[in-house]
Write a protein that holds these residues in place. Sequence first.
Motif, PDB file in Angstrom:
ATOM      1  N   ALA A 274       0.834  -1.208   0.000  1.00  0.00           N
ATOM      2  CA  ALA A 274       0.000   0.000   0.000  1.00  0.00           C
ATOM      3  C   ALA A 274       0.866   1.255   0.000  1.00  0.00           C
ATOM      4  O   ALA A 274       0.601   2.214  -0.734  1.00  0.00           O
ATOM      5  CB  ALA A 274      -0.935  -0.001   1.210  1.00  0.00           C
TER       6      ALA A 274
ATOM      7  N   GLU B  69      -1.805   4.811   6.123  1.00  0.00           N
ATOM      8  CA  GLU B  69      -1.396   3.411   6.078  1.00  0.00           C
ATOM      9  C   GLU B  69      -0.168   3.153   6.953  1.00  0.00           C
ATOM     10  O   GLU B  69       0.108   2.012   7.310  1.00  0.00           O
ATOM     11  CB  GLU B  69      -1.097   2.989   4.634  1.00  0.00           C
ATOM     12  CG  GLU B  69      -2.274   3.053   3.683  1.00  0.00           C
ATOM     13  CD  GLU B  69      -3.276   1.928   3.875  1.00  0.00           C
ATOM     14  OE1 GLU B  69      -3.083   1.124   4.806  1.00  0.00           O
ATOM     15  OE2 GLU B  69      -4.245   1.856   3.102  1.00  0.00           O
TER      16      GLU B  69
ATOM     17  N   GLU C 143      -8.058  -1.817  -2.387  1.00  0.00           N
ATOM     18  CA  GLU C 143      -8.566  -1.772  -1.020  1.00  0.00           C
ATOM     19  C   GLU C 143      -9.698  -2.782  -0.817  1.00  0.00           C
ATOM     20  O   GLU C 143      -9.850  -3.343   0.273  1.00  0.00           O
ATOM     21  CB  GLU C 143      -9.049  -0.355  -0.679  1.00  0.00           C
ATOM     22  CG  GLU C 143      -7.971   0.708  -0.669  1.00  0.00           C
ATOM     23  CD  GLU C 143      -6.989   0.535   0.482  1.00  0.00           C
ATOM     24  OE1 GLU C 143      -6.907  -0.555   1.075  1.00  0.00           O
ATOM     25  OE2 GLU C 143      -6.286   1.509   0.806  1.00  0.00           O
TER      26      GLU C 143
ATOM     27  N   GLU D  30      -9.594   0.714   5.723  1.00  0.00           N
ATOM     28  CA  GLU D  30      -9.442   0.342   4.320  1.00  0.00           C
ATOM     29  C   GLU D  30     -10.746   0.536   3.549  1.00  0.00           C
ATOM     30  O   GLU D  30     -10.738   0.952   2.383  1.00  0.00           O
ATOM     31  CB  GLU D  30      -8.966  -1.112   4.189  1.00  0.00           C
ATOM     32  CG  GLU D  30      -7.673  -1.450   4.926  1.00  0.00           C
ATOM     33  CD  GLU D  30      -6.454  -0.721   4.401  1.00  0.00           C
ATOM     34  OE1 GLU D  30      -6.592   0.203   3.573  1.00  0.00           O
ATOM     35  OE2 GLU D  30      -5.341  -1.067   4.822  1.00  0.00           O
TER      36      GLU D  30
END
Length: 216
Positions: A68, A95, A147, A179
């Motif tokens: 990510a 993240e 996601e 997410e």
Amino acid sequence: MSQSKPTLSVFDQFIVQADQALRTLAGSAPTPQRSSPAAGTAEGKLSEQERKHAVGLMRVNHAGEVCAQALYQGQALTAKLPEVGQQMEEAAAEEIDHLAWCEERINQLDGSTSRLNPVWYAASFGIGAAAGLISDKLSLGFVAATEEQVCNHLQEHLDKLPEDDHKSRAVIEQMLIDEKHHAENALDAGGYPFPKPVKKLMTLVSGAMTASSYRL
């Protein structure tokens, strides 16, 4: 009056991206903005087999957060609209919390992060940068689809975790909430909804990453 963000040279951008990669792949994750959701949760009693299984699942989640970081950084680098690049950078910052939480939990379980993380980072950065070069709409759509894949994995992990591993469960539950929010934001910003065949292909690719990261 707000000031515009200074434009970085190509060399400066390279330095920033290299620094971000080193921070992500270093032995110690960057400092999170939020405390771990597991901070106030008591450690459960796990058998050796359950501990190893929990380590494997959290190692997969950590590898996903490495991906990510790379994906968002690659997309931010090549985004055509400044607001899209800023959104990618903000998502990457959020993240970091997940990355740190997963690493902390892996350490608590006396485990280790995936040795394949540099490979995942390089591949994800390349994919993100390529998507951004094509169009912001495609880039945002890729975020939403990715996601969605992550949410599916997290839900599966909640079902597979040892019953008494309450700390790992607390971390994954909060990650799942975040997410889902990232996916919704990407679509709301104009992301292209990926068709089912493309999502199926992404599932096959992520499955290979999951299987290898669980063991390595």
